[in-house]
Design a protein around this motif. Sequence first.
Motif, PDB file in Angstrom:
ATOM      1  N   GLY A 207       1.269 -21.893  -3.369  1.00  0.00           N
ATOM      2  CA  GLY A 207       1.401 -21.370  -4.737  1.00  0.00           C
ATOM      3  C   GLY A 207       1.027 -19.896  -4.740  1.00  0.00           C
ATOM      4  O   GLY A 207       1.532 -19.112  -3.941  1.00  0.00           O
ATOM      5  N   THR A 208       0.071 -19.544  -5.613  1.00  0.00           N
ATOM      6  CA  THR A 208      -0.340 -18.130  -5.676  1.00  0.00           C
ATOM      7  C   THR A 208      -1.597 -17.874  -4.838  1.00  0.00           C
ATOM      8  O   THR A 208      -2.201 -16.815  -4.930  1.00  0.00           O
ATOM      9  N   ALA A 209      -1.985 -18.865  -4.050  1.00  0.00           N
ATOM     10  CA  ALA A 209      -3.164 -18.667  -3.190  1.00  0.00           C
ATOM     11  C   ALA A 209      -2.714 -18.257  -1.786  1.00  0.00           C
ATOM     12  O   ALA A 209      -1.688 -18.727  -1.292  1.00  0.00           O
ATOM     13  N   MET A 210      -3.491 -17.385  -1.163  1.00  0.00           N
ATOM     14  CA  MET A 210      -3.178 -16.977   0.203  1.00  0.00           C
ATOM     15  C   MET A 210      -4.409 -17.238   1.070  1.00  0.00           C
ATOM     16  O   MET A 210      -5.507 -16.784   0.737  1.00  0.00           O
ATOM     17  N   ARG A 211      -4.190 -18.004   2.154  1.00  0.00           N
ATOM     18  CA  ARG A 211      -5.295 -18.247   3.088  1.00  0.00           C
ATOM     19  C   ARG A 211      -5.136 -17.283   4.253  1.00  0.00           C
ATOM     20  O   ARG A 211      -4.061 -17.214   4.860  1.00  0.00           O
ATOM     21  N   CYS A 212      -6.180 -16.511   4.517  1.00  0.00           N
ATOM     22  CA  CYS A 212      -6.109 -15.521   5.595  1.00  0.00           C
ATOM     23  C   CYS A 212      -7.176 -15.818   6.632  1.00  0.00           C
ATOM     24  O   CYS A 212      -8.353 -15.989   6.292  1.00  0.00           O
ATOM     25  N   GLY A 213      -6.783 -15.817   7.898  1.00  0.00           N
ATOM     26  CA  GLY A 213      -7.753 -15.937   8.982  1.00  0.00           C
ATOM     27  C   GLY A 213      -8.632 -14.694   9.001  1.00  0.00           C
ATOM     28  O   GLY A 213      -8.182 -13.603   8.621  1.00  0.00           O
ATOM     29  N   SER A 214      -9.867 -14.863   9.467  1.00  0.00           N
ATOM     30  CA  SER A 214     -10.814 -13.742   9.396  1.00  0.00           C
ATOM     31  C   SER A 214     -10.465 -12.609  10.344  1.00  0.00           C
ATOM     32  O   SER A 214     -10.879 -11.479  10.153  1.00  0.00           O
ATOM     33  N   GLY A 215      -9.633 -12.896  11.383  1.00  0.00           N
ATOM     34  CA  GLY A 215      -9.273 -11.841  12.332  1.00  0.00           C
ATOM     35  C   GLY A 215      -8.023 -11.065  11.912  1.00  0.00           C
ATOM     36  O   GLY A 215      -7.610 -10.131  12.593  1.00  0.00           O
ATOM     37  N   LEU A 216      -7.444 -11.472  10.773  1.00  0.00           N
ATOM     38  CA  LEU A 216      -6.228 -10.807  10.299  1.00  0.00           C
ATOM     39  C   LEU A 216      -6.571  -9.410   9.781  1.00  0.00           C
ATOM     40  O   LEU A 216      -7.563  -9.226   9.077  1.00  0.00           O
ATOM     41  N   GLY A 217      -5.734  -8.430  10.115  1.00  0.00           N
ATOM     42  CA  GLY A 217      -5.956  -7.070   9.626  1.00  0.00           C
ATOM     43  C   GLY A 217      -5.747  -7.014   8.118  1.00  0.00           C
ATOM     44  O   GLY A 217      -4.841  -7.667   7.597  1.00  0.00           O
ATOM     45  N   LEU A 218      -6.578  -6.242   7.421  1.00  0.00           N
ATOM     46  CA  LEU A 218      -6.444  -6.136   5.959  1.00  0.00           C
ATOM     47  C   LEU A 218      -5.053  -5.676   5.574  1.00  0.00           C
ATOM     48  O   LEU A 218      -4.449  -6.195   4.641  1.00  0.00           O
ATOM     49  N   ASN A 219      -4.554  -4.697   6.307  1.00  0.00           N
ATOM     50  CA  ASN A 219      -3.255  -4.137   5.929  1.00  0.00           C
ATOM     51  C   ASN A 219      -2.114  -5.115   6.201  1.00  0.00           C
ATOM     52  O   ASN A 219      -1.147  -5.140   5.455  1.00  0.00           O
ATOM     53  N   GLN A 220      -2.281  -5.985   7.221  1.00  0.00           N
ATOM     54  CA  GLN A 220      -1.278  -7.033   7.451  1.00  0.00           C
ATOM     55  C   GLN A 220      -1.307  -8.034   6.302  1.00  0.00           C
ATOM     56  O   GLN A 220      -0.274  -8.529   5.861  1.00  0.00           O
ATOM     57  N   ALA A 221      -2.517  -8.325   5.798  1.00  0.00           N
ATOM     58  CA  ALA A 221      -2.652  -9.267   4.681  1.00  0.00           C
ATOM     59  C   ALA A 221      -1.977  -8.691   3.428  1.00  0.00           C
ATOM     60  O   ALA A 221      -1.257  -9.395   2.718  1.00  0.00           O
ATOM     61  N   LEU A 222      -2.194  -7.396   3.185  1.00  0.00           N
ATOM     62  CA  LEU A 222      -1.582  -6.756   2.004  1.00  0.00           C
ATOM     63  C   LEU A 222      -0.060  -6.813   2.096  1.00  0.00           C
ATOM     64  O   LEU A 222       0.619  -7.107   1.113  1.00  0.00           O
ATOM     65  N   LEU A 223       0.435  -6.521   3.296  1.00  0.00           N
ATOM     66  CA  LEU A 223       1.877  -6.491   3.513  1.00  0.00           C
ATOM     67  C   LEU A 223       2.471  -7.889   3.300  1.00  0.00           C
ATOM     68  O   LEU A 223       3.516  -8.045   2.659  1.00  0.00           O
TER      69      LEU A 223
END
Length: 263
Positions: free
Chosen positions: A59-75
């Motif tokens: 849905g509107t939730a995003m699960r991010c692994g802790s090693g993921l780069g912030l800018n990759q998450a934004l993209l």
Amino acid sequence: MFAEPCCADELRQLLICAKRYRIPLSVIGAGSNILAGDKELRRIVARLGGDFKKFSFCGTAMRCGSGLGLNQALLAGQRRGLAGLEFLAGVPGTIGGALVSNAGAWGRSIGDAVEQVRVMGRSGRIKVLHKKDIKFSYRSSGLEKYIILDAVFRLKRTASAQIREKISQYLKQRHAAQDNSRPNAGCVFKNPSGGVSAGRLIDLCGLKGRRIGGAVISLRHANFILNSGGAHARDVLALMRLAKNKVKNKFGITLEPEIKIWL
Ligand code: EPU
């Protein structure tokens, strides 16, 4: 010692090993907010790879692994048409590092957007912490006693083009105010309470451009210390001591480091 666990099981084995041999273990994130000492580090440095770099949507939730780069998450959020983390554009770190230090910019912090964080205790036990269980405050979270595995962010459906525009505005603002002409760890001191900027205080002490060894206080933003080539950690620490003393003498304010110092 350097290790790169790629899943929760590998991380657990590493923690058990560290405990057995009584070696402290530190997670490096992207290394972007750390000043490592000049001598050999007596610890295990772990970088989280593999599964820790993954992300998924529900849905509107995003699960991010802790090693993921912030800018990759934004993209990834932008491509999916989900907004909420754009204010972090240009912050060079990982999701885990940003959460531990509750990284922020433009009056907002990553903790504002978090719904839950999955962590591993030093004994290898996994726990889910909801936002209400985490004490987020200015550049602090209380999460450093754990290793962060991943986090869920609640985002908002928004047109992808609009998100891209916001990201580019934040990047422009950051570019105008900050100095990335040379390697640096961002703001070295926290802003003291009362809404005053540490950078402004150091600037008012006339320290812009002051150099010790290969380290120099940025001419553009006085809370940035640049490695102008061949800087040692001791050079950066000496500049920090100088800035701290000058600000204390002139304004009676004690600056606290924002960067993590590993000696
Ligand atoms: N200023 C000066 N001289 C300087 C630097 C700043 O006079 O050398 C003045 C600016 O002109 C402005 C005020 O001080 O009027 C505040 O400066 P800025 O907008 O650059 O914000 P800051 O308080 O220095 C904080 C965060 C940054 C974050 C920016 C933007 C801290 C320690 N710093 O900086 O975060 O990107 O706001 O929101 O909280 C970081 O954490 O590493 C970091 C860079």
